[in-house]
Write an enzyme that holds these catalytic residues in place. Sequence first.
Site, PDB file in Angstrom:
ATOM      1  N   ASP A  35       0.858  -1.185   0.000  1.00 40.98           N
ATOM      2  CA  ASP A  35       0.000   0.000   0.000  1.00 40.98           C
ATOM      3  C   ASP A  35       0.894   1.235   0.000  1.00 40.98           C
ATOM      4  O   ASP A  35       2.026   1.191   0.504  1.00 40.98           O
ATOM      5  CB  ASP A  35      -0.904   0.012   1.235  1.00 40.98           C
ATOM      6  CG  ASP A  35      -1.995  -1.050   1.185  1.00 40.98           C
ATOM      7  OD1 ASP A  35      -2.482  -1.344   0.078  1.00 40.98           O
ATOM      8  OD2 ASP A  35      -2.360  -1.571   2.252  1.00 40.98           O
ATOM      9  N   ASP A  80      -7.192  -1.270  -4.550  1.00 43.39           N
ATOM     10  CA  ASP A  80      -8.253  -0.913  -3.600  1.00 43.39           C
ATOM     11  C   ASP A  80      -9.197   0.125  -4.203  1.00 43.39           C
ATOM     12  O   ASP A  80     -10.412   0.067  -3.980  1.00 43.39           O
ATOM     13  CB  ASP A  80      -7.646  -0.363  -2.310  1.00 43.39           C
ATOM     14  CG  ASP A  80      -6.788  -1.378  -1.575  1.00 43.39           C
ATOM     15  OD1 ASP A  80      -7.022  -2.588  -1.735  1.00 43.39           O
ATOM     16  OD2 ASP A  80      -5.884  -0.951  -0.835  1.00 43.39           O
TER      17      ASP A  80
END
Length: 161
Positions: free
Chosen positions: A119, A137
Amino acid sequence: MKKNTLSWLWLSVAIIATDLFTKYLVVQRFDLHESINILPIFNLTYARNYGAAFSFLADHDGWQTYFFLGLAVVISAALVVMLYKNKPEMKLQNTAYALIIGGAIGNAIDRAYNGYVVDFLHFYWDVYHYPVFNIADIGIVVGAGLLILDSLLEHKKTKKE
């Protein structure tokens, strides 16, 4: 002749490619937990997520990696079938399915290769920080939002009839 709705999978491939390329860049250019301020509310921050959304189940002993990997494969396969069976004119739904498939597979590839998901997009306001996330995401969330929007529009259309 029925137009093939699987042609929407180009969007899935675009999400997967963009997701994996951006993750690659972050891993190559950042140290773990390194953060670069871009805007007063946004940083690029290299983080690893061993769980799911909001690091759900991240603190377990590794079984969750296989669980989330399997879940991504099953959900993606189901959505490909739904996409195939869908009508071509259901553009909002087809876009949503393709985005979710791309996001799920992008994170699944990362999880299968690394054992975690990379991330790097970090938004915050003052002391309030949104969990760090990635392009996959975004595909999943936007896809889910489009499904909700499609459902609301369909409900409104049905109500008028």
